[in-house]
Design a protein around this motif. Structure first.
Motif, PDB file in Angstrom:
ATOM      1  N   ALA A 228       0.813  -1.219   0.000  1.00  0.00           N
ATOM      2  CA  ALA A 228       0.000   0.000   0.000  1.00  0.00           C
ATOM      3  C   ALA A 228       0.844   1.266   0.000  1.00  0.00           C
ATOM      4  O   ALA A 228       0.335   2.354   0.249  1.00  0.00           O
ATOM      5  N   GLY A 229       2.107   1.170  -0.295  1.00  0.00           N
ATOM      6  CA  GLY A 229       3.035   2.287  -0.369  1.00  0.00           C
ATOM      7  C   GLY A 229       4.167   2.090   0.623  1.00  0.00           C
ATOM      8  O   GLY A 229       3.948   1.494   1.678  1.00  0.00           O
ATOM      9  N   PRO A 230       5.366   2.553   0.263  1.00  0.00           N
ATOM     10  CA  PRO A 230       5.725   3.247  -0.974  1.00  0.00           C
ATOM     11  C   PRO A 230       5.740   2.318  -2.178  1.00  0.00           C
ATOM     12  O   PRO A 230       5.762   1.093  -2.025  1.00  0.00           O
ATOM     13  N   VAL A 231       5.720   2.923  -3.363  1.00  0.00           N
ATOM     14  CA  VAL A 231       5.636   2.163  -4.606  1.00  0.00           C
ATOM     15  C   VAL A 231       6.965   2.259  -5.353  1.00  0.00           C
ATOM     16  O   VAL A 231       7.801   3.105  -5.031  1.00  0.00           O
ATOM     17  N   PRO A 232       7.187   1.408  -6.345  1.00  0.00           N
ATOM     18  CA  PRO A 232       8.392   1.556  -7.174  1.00  0.00           C
ATOM     19  C   PRO A 232       8.406   2.923  -7.843  1.00  0.00           C
ATOM     20  O   PRO A 232       7.353   3.471  -8.187  1.00  0.00           O
ATOM     21  N   ILE A 233       9.593   3.483  -8.018  1.00  0.00           N
ATOM     22  CA  ILE A 233       9.679   4.791  -8.657  1.00  0.00           C
ATOM     23  C   ILE A 233      10.385   4.666  -9.997  1.00  0.00           C
ATOM     24  O   ILE A 233      11.307   3.865 -10.151  1.00  0.00           O
ATOM     25  N   PRO A 234       9.969   5.451 -10.990  1.00  0.00           N
ATOM     26  CA  PRO A 234      10.620   5.420 -12.296  1.00  0.00           C
ATOM     27  C   PRO A 234      12.074   5.881 -12.199  1.00  0.00           C
ATOM     28  O   PRO A 234      12.457   6.622 -11.277  1.00  0.00           O
ATOM     29  N   ALA A 235      12.865   5.487 -13.164  1.00  0.00           N
ATOM     30  CA  ALA A 235      14.294   5.825 -13.166  1.00  0.00           C
ATOM     31  C   ALA A 235      14.508   7.334 -13.153  1.00  0.00           C
ATOM     32  O   ALA A 235      15.427   7.835 -12.491  1.00  0.00           O
ATOM     33  N   ARG A 236      13.683   8.084 -13.876  1.00  0.00           N
ATOM     34  CA  ARG A 236      13.842   9.544 -13.912  1.00  0.00           C
ATOM     35  C   ARG A 236      13.601  10.172 -12.544  1.00  0.00           C
ATOM     36  O   ARG A 236      14.265  11.138 -12.155  1.00  0.00           O
ATOM     37  N   VAL A 237      12.672   9.607 -11.802  1.00  0.00           N
ATOM     38  CA  VAL A 237      12.398  10.105 -10.461  1.00  0.00           C
ATOM     39  C   VAL A 237      13.571   9.782  -9.535  1.00  0.00           C
ATOM     40  O   VAL A 237      14.003  10.620  -8.739  1.00  0.00           O
ATOM     41  N   ALA A 238      14.078   8.561  -9.648  1.00  0.00           N
ATOM     42  CA  ALA A 238      15.219   8.165  -8.822  1.00  0.00           C
ATOM     43  C   ALA A 238      16.441   9.025  -9.125  1.00  0.00           C
ATOM     44  O   ALA A 238      17.172   9.441  -8.214  1.00  0.00           O
ATOM     45  N   GLN A 239      16.665   9.314 -10.393  1.00  0.00           N
ATOM     46  CA  GLN A 239      17.809  10.147 -10.770  1.00  0.00           C
ATOM     47  C   GLN A 239      17.654  11.562 -10.212  1.00  0.00           C
ATOM     48  O   GLN A 239      18.602  12.141  -9.672  1.00  0.00           O
ATOM     49  N   ALA A 240      16.465  12.115 -10.310  1.00  0.00           N
ATOM     50  CA  ALA A 240      16.230  13.460  -9.786  1.00  0.00           C
ATOM     51  C   ALA A 240      16.454  13.504  -8.278  1.00  0.00           C
ATOM     52  O   ALA A 240      16.941  14.499  -7.739  1.00  0.00           O
ATOM     53  N   ASN A 241      16.118  12.415  -7.600  1.00  0.00           N
ATOM     54  CA  ASN A 241      16.265  12.363  -6.155  1.00  0.00           C
ATOM     55  C   ASN A 241      17.721  12.314  -5.709  1.00  0.00           C
ATOM     56  O   ASN A 241      18.013  12.434  -4.519  1.00  0.00           O
ATOM     57  N   SER A 242      18.647  12.159  -6.643  1.00  0.00           N
ATOM     58  CA  SER A 242      20.068  12.129  -6.296  1.00  0.00           C
ATOM     59  C   SER A 242      20.748  13.489  -6.476  1.00  0.00           C
ATOM     60  O   SER A 242      21.946  13.616  -6.270  1.00  0.00           O
ATOM     61  N   ILE A 243      19.972  14.496  -6.863  1.00  0.00           N
ATOM     62  CA  ILE A 243      20.531  15.818  -7.187  1.00  0.00           C
ATOM     63  C   ILE A 243      20.255  16.800  -6.054  1.00  0.00           C
ATOM     64  O   ILE A 243      19.165  16.814  -5.480  1.00  0.00           O
ATOM     65  N   VAL A 244      21.241  17.630  -5.748  1.00  0.00           N
ATOM     66  CA  VAL A 244      21.068  18.703  -4.766  1.00  0.00           C
ATOM     67  C   VAL A 244      21.393  20.032  -5.438  1.00  0.00           C
ATOM     68  O   VAL A 244      22.438  20.166  -6.089  1.00  0.00           O
ATOM     69  N   ILE A 245      20.490  20.996  -5.308  1.00  0.00           N
ATOM     70  CA  ILE A 245      20.737  22.345  -5.823  1.00  0.00           C
ATOM     71  C   ILE A 245      20.414  23.343  -4.722  1.00  0.00           C
ATOM     72  O   ILE A 245      19.890  22.985  -3.668  1.00  0.00           O
ATOM     73  N   ASN A 246      20.677  24.605  -4.969  1.00  0.00           N
ATOM     74  CA  ASN A 246      20.367  25.673  -4.020  1.00  0.00           C
ATOM     75  C   ASN A 246      18.850  25.807  -3.871  1.00  0.00           C
ATOM     76  O   ASN A 246      18.144  26.045  -4.857  1.00  0.00           O
ATOM     77  N   HIS A 247      18.358  25.653  -2.650  1.00  0.00           N
ATOM     78  CA  HIS A 247      16.907  25.671  -2.466  1.00  0.00           C
ATOM     79  C   HIS A 247      16.306  27.053  -2.653  1.00  0.00           C
ATOM     80  O   HIS A 247      15.081  27.195  -2.761  1.00  0.00           O
ATOM     81  N   LEU A 248      17.145  28.110  -2.709  1.00  0.00           N
ATOM     82  CA  LEU A 248      16.641  29.468  -2.943  1.00  0.00           C
ATOM     83  C   LEU A 248      17.186  30.073  -4.234  1.00  0.00           C
ATOM     84  O   LEU A 248      17.089  31.276  -4.443  1.00  0.00           O
ATOM     85  N   GLY A 249      17.751  29.228  -5.102  1.00  0.00           N
ATOM     86  CA  GLY A 249      18.333  29.725  -6.340  1.00  0.00           C
ATOM     87  C   GLY A 249      17.320  29.858  -7.462  1.00  0.00           C
ATOM     88  O   GLY A 249      16.146  29.478  -7.341  1.00  0.00           O
ATOM     89  N   GLU A 250      17.791  30.381  -8.589  1.00  0.00           N
ATOM     90  CA  GLU A 250      16.904  30.614  -9.732  1.00  0.00           C
ATOM     91  C   GLU A 250      16.377  29.312 -10.320  1.00  0.00           C
ATOM     92  O   GLU A 250      15.224  29.245 -10.756  1.00  0.00           O
ATOM     93  N   THR A 251      17.225  28.278 -10.343  1.00  0.00           N
ATOM     94  CA  THR A 251      16.767  26.997 -10.888  1.00  0.00           C
ATOM     95  C   THR A 251      15.620  26.437 -10.062  1.00  0.00           C
ATOM     96  O   THR A 251      14.611  25.976 -10.605  1.00  0.00           O
ATOM     97  N   MET A 252      15.762  26.483  -8.736  1.00  0.00           N
ATOM     98  CA  MET A 252      14.689  25.987  -7.882  1.00  0.00           C
ATOM     99  C   MET A 252      13.411  26.797  -8.095  1.00  0.00           C
ATOM    100  O   MET A 252      12.305  26.242  -8.107  1.00  0.00           O
ATOM    101  N   ALA A 253      13.520  28.089  -8.272  1.00  0.00           N
ATOM    102  CA  ALA A 253      12.336  28.918  -8.508  1.00  0.00           C
ATOM    103  C   ALA A 253      11.597  28.468  -9.761  1.00  0.00           C
ATOM    104  O   ALA A 253      10.363  28.404  -9.777  1.00  0.00           O
ATOM    105  N   ARG A 254      12.343  28.124 -10.828  1.00  0.00           N
ATOM    106  CA  ARG A 254      11.704  27.642 -12.055  1.00  0.00           C
ATOM    107  C   ARG A 254      11.077  26.267 -11.831  1.00  0.00           C
ATOM    108  O   ARG A 254       9.984  25.974 -12.337  1.00  0.00           O
TER     109      ARG A 254
END
Length: 399
Positions: free
Chosen positions: A27-53
């Motif tokens: 009933a959860g958690p469920v398998p995650i797609p590869a793109r989601v797993a890859q995104a979850n390995s990235i850290v960026i500035n939480h107040l930067g321009e990229t995060m705002a977009r």
């Protein structure tokens, strides 16, 4: 006795995890797609321009998934229960009359949260195995005259669907009531029309229908609900879950607290995949796979818990056969067949998830076969070949 000057000797994660990953079909958690797993390995500035977009895109995609034009979409750094609590602590004030519709563990939790912030709560308890009807809610609205109604679309614990939810929400609006809906296991797996159904707050977790990671959730407030939030005479006691403070980050690109950057990126990718698939296609896939799995389960001789009219498709409840311990079922299927399913919250059932990446045909066949073989191993008389044949037949019928 260990010394504080000596590091403890522990196992590495590689040795703790099983050599073959478990297929997560609970009933959860469920398998995650590869793109989601890859995104979850990235850290960026939480107040930067990229995060705002990223945040702007997330809100646009979330409005599509929630089916709302309201701008008040927020992320929550916490599980679906944190999103539930954000909805409650911002809309329920000390003395607020709350009607909590209960048909399982999580629907009751909304009432308990309301009590903790000072709400005067009446529980509308549904009989076991039944979901709420509009008539039952109407009678409770007239009796208690609540300002806030809490209800779940799909009760994960009891695998029950509130099939009359649209009528219930509209009825509550007619009585001037704010409506909070828990859609943790249903959002993106089946229709939920926030604006059309007159819902004031919808909450969901990342780790179920959205097929993202646990720990980052979403909430959407209606314009009407946001006006109530803005007009609070006192601020909520919960600082982190104060919606107006959260809006500093989610709408003004300014600081609230350090956001869960990796989880937000993962949720962005999960929402992106939903938008690429489109909601109608996603609803069809979930319904097709769940009905096929249900047909296969019954075909092998096992009984489903909920009646068809009240049956939740995203989490399927299977009654344990006589003489079979449901806890042994979960343990055995995991250990021997490497498939993870869920136990229950007191009911004599096991639960199989049908959310996100769980709804893939190859996962259905593996899960059904593992369930059937587990039942046989534990002494139940089941017909595995017939169950698999029924699964295939139903998939072909809907193709």
């Amino acid at each position: 006795m260990s010394s504080l000057n000596t590091p403890p000797v522990v196992d590495s994660l590689d040795t703790l995890l099983p050599p073959e990953p478990l297929l997560m079909m609970g009933a959860g958690p469920v398998p995650i797609p590869a793109r989601v797993a890859q995104a979850n390995s990235i850290v960026i500035n939480h107040l930067g321009e990229t995060m705002a977009r990223v945040i702007e895109q997330m809100k646009a995609m979330a409005r599509y998934v929630f089916q709302t034009a309201s701008p008040w979409v927020l992320g929550v750094a916490g599980p679906g229960s944190a999103a539930m609590e954000m909805s409650v602590c911002n809309l329920v004030r000390p003395g607020t009359r709350v009607l909590s519709v209960v048909n399982g563990y999580f629907s009751r939790r909304l009432g308990e949260m309301s009590q903790r912030v000072g709400g005067v709560v009446e529980y509308l308890e549904m009989p076991e195995g039944q979901s709420a009807s509009a008539e039952a809610v109407r009678a409770a609205l007239l009796r208690h005259r609540p300002e806030v109604l809490t209800i779940v679309q799909g009760e994960t614990s009891s695998t029950l669907l509130t099939s009359e939810l649209p009528a219930i929400c509209r009825l509550a609006r007619e009585h001037g009531c704010y409506v909070i809906v828990d859609a943790v296991c249903t959002l993106s797996t089946m229709p939920l029309l926030m604006d059309e159904w007159c819902i004031d707050a919808v909450v969901t977790g990342g780790q179920k229908g959205l097929a993202s990671i646990p720990g980052v959730s979403l909430i959407a407030f209606s314009e009407r609900a946001w006006q109530r939030i803005e007009s609070r005479p006192v601020e909520p006691a919960q600082w982190c879950l104060d919606a107006k403070l959260a809006a500093n980050f989610w709408h003004n690109a300014s600081y609230h607290y350090t956001a869960p950057v990796s989880g937000i990126l993962a949720l962005h990718e999960a929402l992106h995949l939903i938008c690429q698939e489109t909601l109608p296609e996603r609803f069809e896939r979930h319904l097709r796979c769940s009905l096929a799995l249900q047909r296969g389960i019954e075909g092998m001789g096992l009984a489903l818990y909920a009646a068809p009219a009240a049956r939740l498709n995203s989490v399927v409840g299977v009654r344990a056969p006589a003489g079979v311990d449901r806890r042994q079922v979960c343990s055995h299927i995991s250990r021997k067949y490497r498939v993870e399913i869920s136990g229950s919250f007191g009911l004599d059932i096991v639960r199989i998830g049908q959310m996100g990446e769980q709804c893939r045909e190859h996962h259905l066949f593996r899960t059904l076969h593992a369930l059937g073989q587990t039942m046989k191993d534990l002494g139940a008389a089941v017909d595995v070949p017939t169950g698999v044949a029924e699964l295939e037949r139903e998939l072909q019928r809907q193709a």
